[in-house]
Design an enzyme around this catalytic site. Structure first.
Site, PDB file in Angstrom:
ATOM      1  N   GLU A  65       1.032  -1.244   0.009  1.00  0.00           N
ATOM      2  CA  GLU A  65      -0.078  -0.138   0.074  1.00  0.00           C
ATOM      3  C   GLU A  65       0.919   1.257   0.134  1.00  0.00           C
ATOM      4  O   GLU A  65       0.159   2.298   0.287  1.00  0.00           O
ATOM      5  CB  GLU A  65      -0.964  -0.115   1.131  1.00  0.00           C
ATOM      6  CG  GLU A  65      -0.378   0.072   2.468  1.00  0.00           C
ATOM      7  CD  GLU A  65      -1.357   0.070   3.533  1.00  0.00           C
ATOM      8  OE1 GLU A  65      -2.094  -0.866   3.856  1.00  0.00           O
ATOM      9  OE2 GLU A  65      -1.762   1.208   4.144  1.00  0.00           O
ATOM     10  N   HIS A  99      -1.550 -12.386  10.581  1.00  0.00           N
ATOM     11  CA  HIS A  99      -1.300 -11.032  10.242  1.00  0.00           C
ATOM     12  C   HIS A  99      -0.785 -10.395  11.803  1.00  0.00           C
ATOM     13  O   HIS A  99      -1.686 -10.718  12.590  1.00  0.00           O
ATOM     14  CB  HIS A  99      -2.395 -10.158   9.579  1.00  0.00           C
ATOM     15  CG  HIS A  99      -2.172  -8.942   9.429  1.00  0.00           C
ATOM     16  ND1 HIS A  99      -0.824  -8.328   8.826  1.00  0.00           N
ATOM     17  CD2 HIS A  99      -2.803  -7.960   9.800  1.00  0.00           C
ATOM     18  CE1 HIS A  99      -0.915  -6.965   9.058  1.00  0.00           C
ATOM     19  NE2 HIS A  99      -1.845  -6.650   9.341  1.00  0.00           N
ATOM     20  N   CYS A 120      -3.141  -4.294   4.262  1.00  0.00           N
ATOM     21  CA  CYS A 120      -2.106  -5.106   4.609  1.00  0.00           C
ATOM     22  C   CYS A 120      -2.035  -6.683   3.889  1.00  0.00           C
ATOM     23  O   CYS A 120      -1.174  -7.486   4.301  1.00  0.00           O
ATOM     24  CB  CYS A 120      -2.259  -5.290   6.124  1.00  0.00           C
ATOM     25  SG  CYS A 120      -1.916  -3.985   7.017  1.00  0.00           S
TER      26      CYS A 120
END
Lengths: 350, 129
Positions: free
Chosen positions: A80, A236, A112
């Site tokens: 990003e 994550h 993400c």
């Protein structure tokens, strides 16, 4: 058989401690250290960006795979923080590797989880037989507004994975994949805005945990596996607490998670987060170890992967610098003013 | 820097591609049309090593345009494994960290940006190994 034939990581050497950021904004460092389990984060140098880190991680992947980079038929970069608004990161990466001109490339964006999207597409393209080798990269120089909670975690790093169907080269077989996605406005950045915005606590239960836990359950059900089948699990890691809690909700023990849990010393590398965790696991895994990876990207969705380490992994592990080495060695701690300068947050004359 | 000039330099900036004389084996970076040792005009492309040692260095305190935010920085002559000597910045360190003979490795870095809207120029820099 499809799987990873080479992998690599890159973490910048600069770090800033939670105390250094707290000192400026008058916040309680201990609450971040205890509550979010964050101690320090990586910071890119002024001459580093998503492309430079993607190149370094990918060069390690090529070295471990021992292949001719000209045979890489697809290069995908998820981030990003692509340096250009219009011009692909992938062209620079492919050119730096020597994969051009017979190569397909595309840049991915999904907060993400852009990195695992790149891995997902690269692996499926190889599986379909369209290309011999495909590269999937997750890399970010994450943005967090000064003074925002994100400033304590937004970090920089990259991880790269080369996929192949050649059985004699595969170090981690890809057993199965799974995707879980809804439209959830938990975190976003509008065009021309410097920093992202987020929904505070809404980013937790309704976004991260809902998608990570659902994708974890879905992935294991699809693969016919249960938590005890896995030697390692990588989730994550936007902070230290979330992945440990998600793992517990799914029935994993901390010992399965900690090898790929880098966030307390690394911060959240956004698109690089769960991919970097996977590189740390591959640095340590033994033949036949099963690995679960579940990413998360705001917006929101999760990709699931199940890998099985092969007997080729051991020989590949020592061919390039390991992830924990980059995390723990040759660190340079920055003061907040230098951090602002490095992140180009100081208004300068043209 | 004009995008056209940057584009022409991509093979050596990105991949350290040099020219190796087919007759005497001397390696040139940047590549040349004629070997200055044997006058041969035929070359093979070779990729230089990403490992080397600092031959000598200087510290830049008054920087050229576009590099002012980086001062003080180290500019070094680096002897790469294989015998080629290149000039490059040594990144991620202070002047006091670099010594003659320091082992370095070459990394892919941004060299400069042409203002806020121009092309971003990538290339190689050394970091202490």
């Amino acid at each position: 058989m499809v799987g990873i034939c080479g992998y690599g990581a890159y973490i910048p050497r600069n770090r800033i401690k939670v105390e250094e950021i707290s000192k400026v904004w008058g916040t309680d460092a201990e609450s971040y250290k205890k509550g979010l389990m964050l101690e320090e984060k990586s910071v890119p140098s002024p001459d580093q960006d998503t492309i430079t880190m993607a190149v370094e991680a990918s060069r390690k992947a090529v070295k471990r795979a021992g292949i001719d980079p000209a045979l890489i038929g697809a290069v995908y970069v998820g981030s990003e923080s692509h340096p250009y608004a219009v011009k692909p990161s992938g062209t620079v990466l492919a050119e730096a590797l020597g994969a051009t001109p017979e190569c397909h490339t595309s840049d991915f964006e999904f907060a993400c989880k852009a990195g695992t999207e790149a891995m997902y597409v690269a692996s499926q393209l190889v599986k379909a037989g369209s290309v011999k080798y495909a590269l999937g990269v997750g890399a970010d120089t994450s943005q967090g507004a000064p003074g925002d909670a994100l400033e304590f975690s937004a970090a920089a790093g990259a991880a790269a994975f080369l996929f192949s169907t050649e059985k004699d080269k595969i170090v981690a077989e890809l057993i199965d994949t799974y995707a879980y996605m809804t439209d959830t406005p938990d975190f976003w950045r509008r065009e021309h805005m410097h920093y992202p915005r987020h929904g505070g606590r809404f980013t937790g239960e309704q976004a991260y945990f809902k998608h990570v836990v659902s994708a974890g359950k879905g992935m294991m059900a699809k693969a016919g596996m249960k938590p005890s089948d896995f030697a390692y699990a990588v989730f994550h890691q936007p902070n230290g607490k979330f992945p440990l809690r998600a793992g517990k909700m799914l029935g994993f023990e901390e010992r399965q998670i900690l090898t790929g849990w880098l966030v307390n010393k690394l911060g959240n590398t956004y698109s690089g987060a769960s991919p970097l965790g996977l590189t740390a696991v591959l640095d340590e895994a033994k033949a036949d170890d099963k690995i679960l990876v579940v990413s998360f990207g705001s917006g929101a969705g999760s990709d699931g992967f199940v890998f099985r380490a092969t007997d080729k992994l051991k020989a590949a592990q020592g061919l390039a610098e390991k992830t924990r080495q980059m995390l723990d060695e040759k660190k340079r701690f920055l003061e907040y003013g230098t951090y602002l300068k490095y992140r180009k947050m100081i208004i300068m004359n043209e | 820097m004009q995008p056209q000039r940057y584009w022409r330099e991509i093979p050596r900036r990105y991949r350290l591609e040099a020219g190796k004389c087919r007759k005497c084996g001397k390696v040139f970076m940047p590549p040349r049309l004629i070997c200055d040792a044997c006058r041969c005009t035929e070359f093979d492309m070779v990729r230089l090593s990403d490992k080397g040692k600092v031959h000598t260095y200087t510290v830049i305190r008054i920087a050229p345009s576009g590099f002012g935010e980086q001062v003080p920085f180290v500019l070094a002559l680096v002897d790469l494994e294989g015998g080629v000597r290149l000039t490059m910045q040594v990144a991620d360190c202070g002047p006091e960290d670099v010594k003659i003979g320091s082992p370095v490795k070459v990394e892919f870095r941004k060299i400069n940006e042409v203002g806020k809207s121009g092309v971003i120029c990538y290339g190689y820099k050394a970091v202490l190994a």
